[in-house]
Structure formats: structure tokens, C-alpha cells
Design an enzyme around this catalytic site. Structure first.
Site, mmCIF file in Angstrom:
data_model
loop_
_atom_site.group_PDB
_atom_site.id
_atom_site.type_symbol
_atom_site.label_atom_id
_atom_site.label_comp_id
_atom_site.label_asym_id
_atom_site.label_seq_id
_atom_site.Cartn_x
_atom_site.Cartn_y
_atom_site.Cartn_z
ATOM 1 C CB CYS A 4 -17.272 1.015 42.387
ATOM 2 S SG CYS A 4 -16.715 -0.686 42.234
ATOM 3 C CG HIS B 119 -19.871 1.312 45.977
ATOM 4 N ND1 HIS B 119 -20.490 0.386 45.170
ATOM 5 C CD2 HIS B 119 -18.559 0.954 46.037
ATOM 6 C CE1 HIS B 119 -19.594 -0.487 44.749
ATOM 7 N NE2 HIS B 119 -18.417 -0.171 45.269
ATOM 8 C CG ASN C 176 -18.289 -3.841 44.951
ATOM 9 O OD1 ASN C 176 -19.033 -3.265 44.148
ATOM 10 N ND2 ASN C 176 -17.074 -3.409 45.251
HETATM 11 O O1 UT7 Z 1 -15.753 -1.090 44.974
HETATM 12 C C1 UT7 Z 1 -14.507 -0.499 44.873
HETATM 13 C C2 UT7 Z 1 -13.951 -0.302 46.160
HETATM 14 N N1 UT7 Z 1 -13.453 -1.560 46.716
HETATM 15 C C3 UT7 Z 1 -13.298 -1.630 47.983
HETATM 16 O O2 UT7 Z 1 -13.653 -0.677 48.638
HETATM 17 C C4 UT7 Z 1 -12.629 -2.815 48.595
HETATM 18 C C5 UT7 Z 1 -11.798 -2.320 49.698
HETATM 19 N N2 UT7 Z 1 -11.064 -3.344 50.436
HETATM 20 C C6 UT7 Z 1 -11.668 -4.228 51.244
HETATM 21 O O3 UT7 Z 1 -12.873 -4.305 51.343
HETATM 22 C C7 UT7 Z 1 -10.782 -5.071 52.122
HETATM 23 O O4 UT7 Z 1 -9.462 -4.585 52.062
HETATM 24 C C8 UT7 Z 1 -10.777 -6.575 51.728
HETATM 25 C C9 UT7 Z 1 -12.108 -7.182 52.108
HETATM 26 C C10 UT7 Z 1 -10.510 -6.719 50.251
HETATM 27 C C11 UT7 Z 1 -9.695 -7.301 52.512
HETATM 28 O O5 UT7 Z 1 -9.853 -7.119 53.903
HETATM 29 P P1 UT7 Z 1 -8.601 -6.711 54.795
HETATM 30 O O6 UT7 Z 1 -9.083 -6.689 56.189
HETATM 31 O O7 UT7 Z 1 -8.032 -5.448 54.223
HETATM 32 O O8 UT7 Z 1 -7.651 -7.958 54.605
HETATM 33 P P2 UT7 Z 1 -6.178 -8.005 53.986
HETATM 34 O O9 UT7 Z 1 -6.209 -7.745 52.518
HETATM 35 O O10 UT7 Z 1 -5.303 -7.166 54.839
HETATM 36 O O11 UT7 Z 1 -5.846 -9.524 54.202
HETATM 37 C C12 UT7 Z 1 -5.755 -10.095 55.510
HETATM 38 C C13 UT7 Z 1 -5.458 -11.569 55.368
HETATM 39 C C14 UT7 Z 1 -4.324 -11.863 54.404
HETATM 40 O O12 UT7 Z 1 -3.561 -12.915 54.938
HETATM 41 P P3 UT7 Z 1 -2.147 -12.619 55.646
HETATM 42 O O13 UT7 Z 1 -1.310 -11.962 54.599
HETATM 43 O O14 UT7 Z 1 -2.466 -11.711 56.799
HETATM 44 O O15 UT7 Z 1 -1.689 -13.984 56.044
HETATM 45 C C15 UT7 Z 1 -5.037 -12.372 53.160
HETATM 46 O O16 UT7 Z 1 -4.266 -13.265 52.416
HETATM 47 O O17 UT7 Z 1 -6.612 -12.258 54.866
HETATM 48 C C16 UT7 Z 1 -6.220 -13.069 53.749
HETATM 49 N N3 UT7 Z 1 -7.335 -13.173 52.834
HETATM 50 C C17 UT7 Z 1 -8.308 -14.104 52.947
HETATM 51 N N4 UT7 Z 1 -8.490 -15.091 53.828
HETATM 52 C C18 UT7 Z 1 -9.587 -15.879 53.682
HETATM 53 C C19 UT7 Z 1 -7.620 -12.381 51.761
HETATM 54 N N5 UT7 Z 1 -8.762 -12.801 51.174
HETATM 55 C C20 UT7 Z 1 -9.196 -13.862 51.886
HETATM 56 C C21 UT7 Z 1 -10.329 -14.706 51.791
HETATM 57 N N6 UT7 Z 1 -10.476 -15.689 52.714
HETATM 58 N N7 UT7 Z 1 -11.256 -14.549 50.835
#
Ligand code: UT7
Length: 324
Positions: A114, A251, A281
Site C-alpha cells: 500500500c 492512502h 483500499n
Molecule cells: O492498506 C494497508 C493498511 N490497512 C489498514 O490500514 C487496515 C487497518 N484496519 C482497519 O481498517 C480496521 O481494523 C478494520 C476495518 C479492518 C476492522 O475494524 P475494527 O474496528 O478494528 O474491527 P475489529 O477487527 O476489532 O472487529 C470488530 C468486530 C469483530 O467481532 P467481535 O470479535 O467483536 O465479535 C469482527 O469479527 O467486527 C467483526 N467484523 C465484521 N462484522 C461485520 C469484522 N469484519 C466484519 C464485517 N462485517 N465485514
């Protein structure tokens, strides 16, 4: 006088097919509300069958050349940032060189995922200012849809396909922070974090392409800190400060990262070019896609100070201060 790399034109290309959050909710356990609230993404573009990363890159490059009022014959350097080349080798850059009808110059890829566009821009700038080349095409092009595990809701909702390009030309300038062009760029990498964002295959290990794997929460935690710090470092190297910035061209991974980074720099979100809602992204393509959008809609004006930034797998991260 010194040599500066000036951006003479920008171009971008997005595949026709749009995949909405609602489309994804029909195939994985997710909702439009979750995706919009956690990421700001509403839709992404997906390359058609047979439409290759090099095709996306060529389309963006042609538009950048037209904007610069140059042709491929004027170019003596192509640097392509991509993690999704058409083949393991030859480089996507030489494929694009050939498709543009070029029979001279130097063409190669850089792999920084990225952050790839910042790496490619910085390498091209170094070659231009030292006189190794005079006119460069710097391209970020990706078909990340082909690296995704479409059953993993934690990653498949986050990415899309696209390409962006800039034409850089070396020009003589007084050597002050009022010059047009790239005023400073800074790159970083830290391989201790290889396992937080990676692809579980490759030509030298599994002999397969593999699928993208990410520990999103941990990547997120590093992103805001690293991006704010490299932006401040880059501005300082140019003798400038956040208060001088007209536009942040970031980005586009997550709207919350854009908001958090802007806040750390003391900049309002209105100063940040946001395309994550429409493109998701697109890895190395996201910075030049955002740049081209804001150049074409007239937000970016001559004399504006831009700060480009990105962070990605590796980790890799970087920024560039550019006077438009
Ligand atoms: O380009 C390279 C750089 N990449 C990035 O910068 C990505 C960085 N990370 C992010 O943007 C975020 O961490 C994400 C968007 C990937 C995730 O958001 P988050 O607020 O960090 O959520 P999380 O991973 O802590 O997940 C929260 C909950 C989880 O459920 P539990 O364990 O709390 O029950 C996940 O299983 O959300 C759940 N979850 C979803 N729910 C519905 C994860 N993906 C999804 C989804 N739909 N697509």
C-alpha cells in the site's frame, strides 16, 4: 539552481464494474452499516475477467500523459508500484512500457504494497534529480480483488481495483520551499510486522499466489502513529509545518485512519482528499487515484502544498511534500 521533480500531469482509471456493500452482504456475513461505520467504504471497483493490472496501469498512464501534454516517446523512466503484477515476472512496468509502444528507457516495479506509490515516487524523484532520467511515469496499479479470500469478511470488504499515474519531469528551480515539485520525501520500513498483513503464498514458497491475510486491529493501531510521524518528519525536511499544508492526499484504507491522522496533525478533515467511500483500499493505486480526483475537480490549485502519505504491509510507510 537545483533539479526538482515536477508533476506535470495526473491520470487514473477505475474498472467499470462496481461492487456495493449490499452486494457483499448477499455473500458474506456483513452489513452496509458495519462497513460504512467502521471504514467509510460504500463501494469498490472490480476488474473484469481478462482485465489485467497492466491494462489498468496503461489506461491511467495514457490519461496522465495527455494531461501533461506529452507522449510515451518523451518518457525515459517507468516505475510501477504493484503487489498484483500480471505475472511473477517480467515486471508489470516492462509490460506497460511495451503496451505504451515505448522502445527505450528504463522500467521496473517496486514492491511496498500500500505504500508502493510513495516508494515509486521517491525512487523516481531520486533518479530525476541525479540526472539518471528526465521524464518519468510513476504508476500505482492493482487488482487486489484477485488476492482476496472472498469468504473472509474481515478483509474482502476492504479492497478494490484501480490505477493512478503521474508524469514527473526534472526542472531547474532555485531550491527553496516555494519551488514547484517534490520538496521532500521520507520512507520507512519495519519487517518485524510482516505477519500482520501478508499474502499466504508466493512463487518462492508455495508456488501459488496466495490470499491476503490481515490482523486489521493491529495494523490500524500502528497506522495513525506512523503516518502522523512520517508526515511531520517530511514537512520538517522541507522546512515546512502542518499549518502550510493545503491538502493531505492519503492512502485510502479507512476513513477513521484519515480522521485520526488529520487530528494528530491539527488539520481539519476538510483538508483531506477522501475517496475511500467510492474506491475502498486500492493499495498502491489509492494515492494517485485520490490525487487525480482532486486535481481534476479543481480542489488542488497551482502553488498548493500537498502532503502525500501511505502505510502498508511490511510494514512500510512514507510521505512526500509536493508543491503543486
Ligand atoms: O492498506 C494497508 C493498511 N490497512 C489498514 O490500514 C487496515 C487497518 N484496519 C482497519 O481498517 C480496521 O481494523 C478494520 C476495518 C479492518 C476492522 O475494524 P475494527 O474496528 O478494528 O474491527 P475489529 O477487527 O476489532 O472487529 C470488530 C468486530 C469483530 O467481532 P467481535 O470479535 O467483536 O465479535 C469482527 O469479527 O467486527 C467483526 N467484523 C465484521 N462484522 C461485520 C469484522 N469484519 C466484519 C464485517 N462485517 N465485514
Amino acid at each position: 539552481m537545483i533539479r526538482r521533480s515536477v508533476i506535470l500531469g495526473t491520470g487514473s482509471y477505475l474498472p467499470d464494474r462496481i461492487l456495493t456493500n449490499a452486494d457483499l452482504a448477499a455473500s458474506v456475513d456483513t452489513t452496509d452499516e458495519w462497513i460504512v461505520e467502521r471504514t467509510g467504504i460504500r463501494q469498490r471497483h472490480i476488474a473484469a475477467d481478462g482485465e489485467l493490472t497492466s491494462d489498468l496501469g496503461v489506461a491511467a498512464a495514457r490519461r496522465a500523459l495527455a494531461a501533461a501534454r506529452l507522449t510515451a516517446d518523451d518518457v525515459d523512466l517507468i516505475v510501477v508500484a504493484t503487489a498484483t503484477p500480471d505475472q511473477t515476472f517480467p515486471s508489470c512496468a516492462t509490460v506497460i512500457q511495451h503496451k505504451l509502444g515505448m522502445v527505450r528507457g528504463v522500467a521496473f516495479d517496486v514492491a511496498a504494497v500500500c505504500s508502493g506509490f510513495l516508494y515509486a515516487l521517491s525512487v523516481a524523484d531520486a533518479m530525476l534529480v541525479t540526472g539518471a532520467a528526465n521524464t518519468a511515469l510513476v504508476i500505482g496499479a492493482e487488482t487486489f480483488s484477485r488476492l482476496l479470500d472472498w469468504s473472509d469478511r474481515g478483509t474482502c470488504v476492504l479492497f478494490g481495483d484501480g490505477a493512478g499515474a503521474v508524469v514527473l519531469r526534472a526542472e531547474n528551480a532555485p531550491g527553496t520551499s516555494a519551488d514547484r515539485g517534490i520538496l521532500a520525501s521520507k520512507l520507512h520500513s519495519d519487517g518485524r510486522y510482516n505477519d500482520l498483513l501478508y499474502v499466504d503464498g508466493g512463487p518462492g514458497s508455495t508456488g501459488t499466489v496466495g490470499k491476503l491475510r490481515m490482523k486489521g486491529r493491529e495494523v490500524f493501531r500502528h497506522a495513525v502513529t506512523n503516518l502522523a510521524s512520517v508526515m511531520t518528519e517530511t514537512l520538517a525536511a522541507a522546512g515546512l509545518a502542518a499549518t502550510d499544508v493545503a491538502w493531505v492526499v492519503p492512502h485510502q484504507a479507512n476513513l477513521r485512519i484519515l480522521e485520526g491522522t488529520a487530528k494528530k496533525l491539527g488539520l481539519p478533515i476538510e483538508r483531506v482528499i477522501v475517496t475511500v467511500d467510492g474506491h475502498a483500499n486500492t493499495s498502491a493505486a489509492s494515492v494517485p487515484l485520490a490525487l487525480d480526483a482532486a486535481v481534476r475537480d479543481g480542489r488542488i490549485k497551482r502553488g498548493d502544498l500537498l502532503i502525500l502519505e501511505a502505510m502498508g504491509g511490511g510494514f512500510t510507510w512514507g510521505a512526500a511534500a509536493v508543491r503543486w
